[in-house]
Design a protein around this motif. Structure first.
Motif, PDB file in Angstrom:
ATOM      1  N   ASP A 187      -8.981  -4.094  18.953  1.00  0.00           N
ATOM      2  CA  ASP A 187      -8.401  -2.974  20.911  1.00  0.00           C
ATOM      3  C   ASP A 187      -7.298  -3.038  20.273  1.00  0.00           C
ATOM      4  OD1 ASP A 187      -7.341  -1.600  22.999  1.00  0.00           O
ATOM      5  OD2 ASP A 187      -9.241  -1.979  24.265  1.00  0.00           O
ATOM      6  N   SER A 189      -4.501  -1.680  21.716  1.00  0.00           N
ATOM      7  CA  SER A 189      -3.555  -1.675  22.798  1.00  0.00           C
ATOM      8  C   SER A 189      -3.474  -2.377  23.460  1.00  0.00           C
ATOM      9  CB  SER A 189      -4.730  -0.406  23.032  1.00  0.00           C
ATOM     10  OG  SER A 189      -6.024  -1.392  24.015  1.00  0.00           O
ATOM     11  N   ILE A 190      -4.580  -3.801  22.925  1.00  0.00           N
ATOM     12  CA  ILE A 190      -4.193  -4.889  23.986  1.00  0.00           C
ATOM     13  C   ILE A 190      -3.353  -6.148  23.504  1.00  0.00           C
ATOM     14  CG2 ILE A 190      -5.314  -7.609  24.641  1.00  0.00           C
ATOM     15  CD1 ILE A 190      -7.880  -5.921  24.529  1.00  0.00           C
ATOM     16  N   THR A 191      -2.281  -5.961  23.794  1.00  0.00           N
ATOM     17  CA  THR A 191      -0.764  -6.699  22.881  1.00  0.00           C
ATOM     18  C   THR A 191      -0.384  -7.568  23.759  1.00  0.00           C
ATOM     19  OG1 THR A 191       0.559  -5.317  24.310  1.00  0.00           O
ATOM     20  CG2 THR A 191      -0.062  -4.258  22.158  1.00  0.00           C
ATOM     21  N   ASP A 192      -0.583  -7.987  25.357  1.00  0.00           N
ATOM     22  CA  ASP A 192      -0.325  -9.046  26.099  1.00  0.00           C
ATOM     23  C   ASP A 192      -0.385 -10.333  25.230  1.00  0.00           C
ATOM     24  OD1 ASP A 192       0.947 -10.642  28.415  1.00  0.00           O
ATOM     25  OD2 ASP A 192      -1.345 -10.744  28.135  1.00  0.00           O
ATOM     26  N   GLU A 195      -3.389 -12.177  27.663  1.00  0.00           N
ATOM     27  CA  GLU A 195      -5.041 -10.963  27.130  1.00  0.00           C
ATOM     28  C   GLU A 195      -5.735 -10.810  25.465  1.00  0.00           C
ATOM     29  OE1 GLU A 195      -7.547  -8.865  29.128  1.00  0.00           O
ATOM     30  OE2 GLU A 195      -6.309  -9.941  30.053  1.00  0.00           O
ATOM     31  N   ARG A 196      -4.863 -10.960  24.809  1.00  0.00           N
ATOM     32  CA  ARG A 196      -5.898 -11.347  24.009  1.00  0.00           C
ATOM     33  C   ARG A 196      -6.032 -12.328  23.584  1.00  0.00           C
ATOM     34  NH1 ARG A 196      -4.944  -7.750  20.388  1.00  0.00           N
ATOM     35  NH2 ARG A 196      -5.294  -8.660  18.622  1.00  0.00           N
ATOM     36  N   ILE A 199      -9.432 -12.645  25.319  1.00  0.00           N
ATOM     37  CA  ILE A 199     -11.249 -11.687  24.676  1.00  0.00           C
ATOM     38  C   ILE A 199     -11.158 -11.857  23.732  1.00  0.00           C
ATOM     39  CG2 ILE A 199     -11.170  -9.294  23.705  1.00  0.00           C
ATOM     40  CD1 ILE A 199      -8.775  -7.764  26.643  1.00  0.00           C
ATOM     41  N   TYR A 203      -4.937 -15.933  20.589  1.00  0.00           N
ATOM     42  CA  TYR A 203      -3.896 -14.707  20.680  1.00  0.00           C
ATOM     43  C   TYR A 203      -3.288 -14.389  19.928  1.00  0.00           C
ATOM     44  CZ  TYR A 203       0.182 -17.495  18.800  1.00  0.00           C
ATOM     45  OH  TYR A 203       0.837 -17.772  17.665  1.00  0.00           O
TER      46      TYR A 203
END
Length: 256
Positions: A187, A189-192, A195-196, A199, A203
């Motif tokens: 994904d 769209s996950i750039t933080d 958060e990366r 998930i 990072y």
């Protein structure tokens, strides 16, 4: 000690961390010396191993002496007991060389050893895995461990690995893998970064590989063997060596 280690693990850039580790390893090995656990790479024994991880550190997994993790110790046992790596004359390419292997592999008289990476201070050749400066069919063995999860175009990287491996050659292309997941998850769209890390586990990882990883390797031409080498070990050995019992070693071969 463990809290201090976790802080430095997260705060210091990885290339600098690699250089500093050569000075601190002897101190860790002395401090944690004992008889409960053993690192099969150097045979040293300890009362415990160190924690390792960024968001949710795993306890008791990092060897104080070689700085090996579960996957390194499992791979060492596989290479030593099941392959010709330590006996035959081989031309070897090693991506992002791990400290636990680097010095030992360089000292092996039977291999012609080349290391490569974009950032590692241990790399002989600074190169992009998607555009390698090596001729076709150059290497008997390729080791590429926990690299592909960082690469946006992993298919191109796999094609380059296949291109540079000799017909009849073999390699180990380990990745962090969720064996309960059928399909690889990505994904963009996950750039933080936090958060990366939460998930994807780190990072700078761009995907979580599922069971379809092996088919991706086959699609570029590799013959793939999914080796669960820990099945050959006892529960006591798995605990003593601090191994992950379910880890699969992806062993690839190129047809002659």
């Amino acid at each position: 000690m463990k809290k201090i280690f976790k802080y430095f693990l997260n705060a210091i850039p990885r290339p600098l961390l690699i250089k500093l580790s050569y000075f601190v390893r002897p101190l860790f090995a002395l401090y944690y010396k004992g008889n409960t656990y053993e690192d099969p790479i150097d045979g040293k024994k300890f009362r415990s191993f160190l924690p390792y991880g960024y968001e949710n550190p795993r306890e008791n997994v990092l060897s104080p002496s070689t700085l090996s993790l579960e996957r390194h110790r499992l791979l060492w046992l596989y290479l030593k007991n099941e392959t010709n790596f330590f006996s035959d004359h081989l031309k070897v390419l090693h991506f992002a060389p791990e400290q636990s292997f680097y010095d030992r592999f360089k000292k092996l008289s039977n291999i012609d050893y080349t290391t490569t990476d974009l950032n590692s201070p241990l790399a002989d050749v600074k190169a992009d895995i998607c555009d390698l400066p090596f001729e076709n069919d150059s290497f008997d063995v390729i080791l590429c461990n926990h690299v592909l999860e960082h690469i946006p175009d992993d298919t191109k990287a796999m094609q380059e690995l296949f291109r540079t491996l000799k017909p009849g050659g073999w390699g180990v292309l380990q990745i962090p893998q969720d064996l309960k997941r059928a399909k690889t998850f990505e994904d963009d769209s996950i750039t933080d970064k936090k958060e990366r890390a939460k998930i994807f586990g780190q990072y700078d990882h761009v995907r979580i590989y599922g069971l379809d990883y092996f088919d991706k390797l086959r699609a570029v031409g590799f013959k793939v063997e999914e080796v669960n080498y820990s099945e050959n070990l006892t529960e006591k050995e798995i605990d003593t060596y601090r191994l992950a019992s379910a880890e699969i070693i992806p062993v690839v071969r190129k047809h002659q």
